[in-house]
Design an enzyme around this catalytic site. Structure first.
Site, PDB file in Angstrom:
ATOM      1  N   LYS A 231       0.822  -1.220   0.000  1.00  0.00           N
ATOM      2  CA  LYS A 231       0.000   0.000   0.000  1.00  0.00           C
ATOM      3  C   LYS A 231       0.849   1.261   0.000  1.00  0.00           C
ATOM      4  CE  LYS A 231      -4.377  -1.946   1.117  1.00  0.00           C
ATOM      5  NZ  LYS A 231      -5.384  -2.286   2.108  1.00  0.00           N
ATOM      6  N   ARG A 265      -3.662 -10.197   4.822  1.00  0.00           N
ATOM      7  CA  ARG A 265      -4.031 -10.201   3.404  1.00  0.00           C
ATOM      8  C   ARG A 265      -2.852  -9.660   2.598  1.00  0.00           C
ATOM      9  NH1 ARG A 265      -6.167  -6.845  -0.428  1.00  0.00           N
ATOM     10  NH2 ARG A 265      -7.773  -7.736  -1.766  1.00  0.00           N
TER      11      ARG A 265
HETATM   12  N1  HH2 Z   1      -7.467  -3.886   0.718  1.00  0.00           N
HETATM   13  C1  HH2 Z   1      -7.775  -3.950  -0.597  1.00  0.00           C
HETATM   14  C2  HH2 Z   1      -8.837  -4.747  -1.041  1.00  0.00           C
HETATM   15  N2  HH2 Z   1      -9.566  -5.472  -0.172  1.00  0.00           N
HETATM   16  N3  HH2 Z   1     -10.021  -6.169   2.041  1.00  0.00           N
HETATM   17  C3  HH2 Z   1      -9.745  -6.117   3.353  1.00  0.00           C
HETATM   18  N4  HH2 Z   1     -10.475  -6.819   4.229  1.00  0.00           N
HETATM   19  N5  HH2 Z   1      -8.714  -5.350   3.828  1.00  0.00           N
HETATM   20  C4  HH2 Z   1      -7.933  -4.592   3.017  1.00  0.00           C
HETATM   21  O1  HH2 Z   1      -7.025  -3.891   3.511  1.00  0.00           O
HETATM   22  C5  HH2 Z   1      -8.201  -4.623   1.616  1.00  0.00           C
HETATM   23  C6  HH2 Z   1      -9.281  -5.437   1.156  1.00  0.00           C
HETATM   24  C7  HH2 Z   1      -6.974  -3.166  -1.578  1.00  0.00           C
HETATM   25  O2  HH2 Z   1      -5.908  -3.917  -2.082  1.00  0.00           O
HETATM   26  P1  HH2 Z   1      -5.858  -4.674  -3.507  1.00  0.00           P
HETATM   27  O3  HH2 Z   1      -6.903  -5.738  -3.579  1.00  0.00           O
HETATM   28  O4  HH2 Z   1      -4.463  -5.141  -3.709  1.00  0.00           O
HETATM   29  O5  HH2 Z   1      -6.139  -3.541  -4.566  1.00  0.00           O
HETATM   30  P2  HH2 Z   1      -7.417  -3.110  -5.412  1.00  0.00           P
HETATM   31  O6  HH2 Z   1      -8.495  -2.699  -4.464  1.00  0.00           O
HETATM   32  O7  HH2 Z   1      -6.905  -1.989  -6.270  1.00  0.00           O
HETATM   33  O8  HH2 Z   1      -7.863  -4.312  -6.228  1.00  0.00           O
END
Ligand code: HH2
Length: 287
Positions: A231, A265
């Site tokens: 992040k 995660r």
């Molecule tokens: N962060 C993201 C997505 N889902 N779910 C939970 N429970 N906690 C988190 O911190 C979280 C989440 C964002 O990360 P990522 O999936 O890598 O990116 P994007 O939303 O751009 O797909």
């Protein structure tokens, strides 16, 4: 195990061997996720990556069909399902056979219902039932687990000058309120995980305060899931782009473990599992 995790959802009953944590591997079936957008957009690539994450030690696969990066455009339920359904259907049986839980990363009721029917047993709702309160009933009826995450506002606006008087107290109050909403709507408390929502409407300082004071959320009596992987706060501190944030991801999660988080995660599963094993073994020895 801590008190909060001993009564945990399926997630922690399936935690890694002797250890009291579970690593959740991220499987983004999207064109535009902030660090891996487009890499696993094709179902075959996503399915192959899901298998790799399981082989690396993921105890949960978090399958998502919509990016929530700041400013991300919304996606229709039909499109989110078109992206995720083939992956859920292909990986569901294999994951179950390997004792790995399938999680659906969504805030939409239609996607939740279809994913539960296709074998998901954890609903990762980043809106914590604010957008689709009916997700609570779907989870209650299916016996699945539910992760409630804090987000200030929505992905389009959340990074516009976030402000809190006391970020930890406010996140805690919100999670407590949404936990009560879930249980009032039939979700057994022992099925719920809570997540402070790192990067969702927070400055670098807010994110660091949440990690450093994560223990305060343990008072809610539920296991804590945390998502720091790659992040932007890590980039702001280290000066690295998303491809160079593994060390920062590991450091933040090790500290989060020490402060009570038990589900992590991440994009890179194998190094996270090793780092947490060493951390957990060392802390156990010290007690
Ligand atoms: N962060 C993201 C997505 N889902 N779910 C939970 N429970 N906690 C988190 O911190 C979280 C989440 C964002 O990360 P990522 O999936 O890598 O990116 P994007 O939303 O751009 O797909």
């Amino acid at each position: 195990m801590t008190d909060s995790s001993s009564s945990a959802a399926h997630v922690l009953r399936a935690a890694s061997g002797d250890f009291d944590f579970a690593v959740m591997g991220i499987l983004n079936v999207t064109p535009d996720s902030f660090s891996d957008g487009g890499a696993y957009e094709e179902p075959s690539a996503a399915i192959a990556h899901g298998r790799e994450l399981i082989a690396e030690g993921a105890r949960i696969l978090d399958i998502g069909g919509e990016s929530t990066r700041p400013g991300a455009p919304p996606v229709s339920p039909a499109e989110e399902l078109r992206r995720t359904r083939p992956v859920l259907e292909a990986l569901g049986p294999e994951a179950t056979a390997a004792g790995v839980q399938i999680s659906i990363d969504t805030s939409k009721a239609e996607v939740t219902a279809a994913a539960l029917a296709a074998g998901a047993s954890l609903v990762n709702d980043q809106a914590a039932l604010r957008y689709a309160p009916e997700i609570a009933g779907l989870v209650a009826d299916s016996g699945a687990d539910l992760c409630l995450m804090h987000m200030s506002g929505d992905p389009r606006t959340m990074q516009r000058d976030p402000h809190y008087d006391d970020v930890v107290a406010e996140v805690k109050r919100f999670l407590e309120q949404q936990l009560r909403f879930a249980t009032d709507h039939g979700v057994p408390e022992e099925r719920v995980l809570l997540d402070p929502g790192i990067g969702f409407g927070k400055t670098v300082e807010h994110n660091l305060a949440l990690i450093a004071r994560l223990d305060e959320l343990l008072a809610l009596g539920r296991p804590i899931l945390i998502g720091t992987s790659r992040k932007s706060f890590i980039g702001r501190i280290t000066g690295r782009d998303t491809s160079g944030r593994l060390a920062g991801t590991l450091a933040s999660n090790i500290l989060a473990y020490e402060h009570g988080a038990r589900v992590f995660r991440v994009h890179e599963v194998a190094p996270m599992v090793d780092a947490l094993k060493v951390t957990a073994a060392t802390l156990r020895q010290a007690r």
